[in-house]
Enzyme design. Sequence first.
Site, PDB file in Angstrom:
ATOM      1  N   SER A  94      -4.247  -5.718  -0.448  1.00  0.00           N
ATOM      2  CA  SER A  94      -3.311  -6.768  -0.008  1.00  0.00           C
ATOM      3  C   SER A  94      -3.735  -8.186  -0.362  1.00  0.00           C
ATOM      4  CB  SER A  94      -3.083  -6.664   1.502  1.00  0.00           C
ATOM      5  OG  SER A  94      -2.231  -5.576   1.789  1.00  0.00           O
ATOM      6  N   LYS A 107      -1.397 -10.324  -2.293  1.00  0.00           N
ATOM      7  CA  LYS A 107      -0.343 -11.092  -1.623  1.00  0.00           C
ATOM      8  C   LYS A 107      -0.591 -12.593  -1.712  1.00  0.00           C
ATOM      9  CE  LYS A 107       1.340  -7.652   1.725  1.00  0.00           C
ATOM     10  NZ  LYS A 107       0.478  -6.465   1.734  1.00  0.00           N
ATOM     11  N   SER A 130       0.035  -9.155   6.786  1.00  0.00           N
ATOM     12  CA  SER A 130       0.074  -8.387   5.540  1.00  0.00           C
ATOM     13  C   SER A 130       1.278  -7.456   5.455  1.00  0.00           C
ATOM     14  CB  SER A 130      -1.219  -7.573   5.393  1.00  0.00           C
ATOM     15  OG  SER A 130      -1.493  -7.288   4.048  1.00  0.00           O
TER      16      SER A 130
END
Length: 421
Positions: free
Chosen positions: A128, A131, A183
């Site tokens: 993640s 991101k 997330s």
Amino acid sequence: MHSASRRSLKVLATTLAATIALAIPAAASAAPRPAVPKPAEACAKNAAPPAPVDTSEKPAPGQASPSPLPVPAQPVGGARMGECGTVVPADVLNPPDGVTAASWVLQDLDTGNVLAAKDPHVRERPASLIKTLLALVAVTELKPEQPITVTKEDAEQECTCVGIEAGEQYTVDQLLHGLLMHSGNDVAHALATALGGVDATLAKMNGLAARIGATDTRAATPSGLDGPGMSTSAYDLSLIFHYAMKQPEFAKAVATKQYELPGSNGKPAIPILNDNKLLGVYPGFLGGKTGFTDDARHTYVGAAQRDGKRVAIVLVRAEQQPTPVVSQASKLLDYGFALEKVKADPVGKIDYQAPAAATTEEKSGKAGGTNVANAAAGGGAAAEDAFGTTGWVITVLVFLIIAGGFAVGYQRKKAQAEQDR
């Protein structure tokens, strides 16, 4: 008398040969050409992440798996960033024990100096942490108050999810908090939809990575779920985070401990707690991001401020045992501040210049009036000593030749005069 002339010529030739034999080694030793530095040998582990443990990176039917990204001839960030293993300044304490991360990078968030690292350009998976790259595209292209209507596909993504609902509207800023604090994969897909769809968003993410010099990074999904060709490195994630923390919307979101998304259809608001457990616990913590997939394992980025210094840490492919990842991050942040305190020499630099983006001057081989290609080949010595030992040797040789010519001419005239008597 002709024999005398021949003897004179022989003596002159012998003298010139001896002079040249002595002068050339002297010139070579007095002004040696500097050795052309060899590029740092690439770490053997650099090219691609480890083999996946599941089928998440299996390409769709009829499609080939992407080839690994090319490894730059010169490691981005300096020669030492191409090293394998631990990369630390000379004469400093070793990094703390208990760090399980396969790769990590400590940086000064203000200067961009890399304070210490381990396998900085070895390619891993971001989970993640990708991101952060998606967030950069979003804050660049979308306005904070712009409304986004969530689609059914957005809301039904593989979780971790924030819980946004299909048909409801949220602002870009609200979604950004859900993306970075918790997330949310549903939020990542919603932002990708607003940016033109998944494929278009991936093109924008990878384009941005290339422009800022993240040469190890290729996003295969907007959320960080593993996919064919997914790749990054601790160095690249440090570079992306360094760039992201300059964006006010990003820095504000990662520093937020609690947040609420508005409820819909009479439902209560959706509470969001920041996943980063150092926030509010580690002194001066500024925020960061966590990540996990089966293939990537645990990934982490965080930053803190102390005594006027801002230090950031990225950990890639870490394990929670025997030391929790946030504790590993805390120890490395302490280590980074200790290096700052003793003013240890940096081992690299966060470098935003993409290698492919050569300037007009660089393409022509010139920079500031100096021919770069010649300097790299050793021509720089001529610039430092335009005349030098070699020039003096040539001058002496020319003088001897001229003097020899006069001597031979004189001998010939003398011999001719004697013959005429």
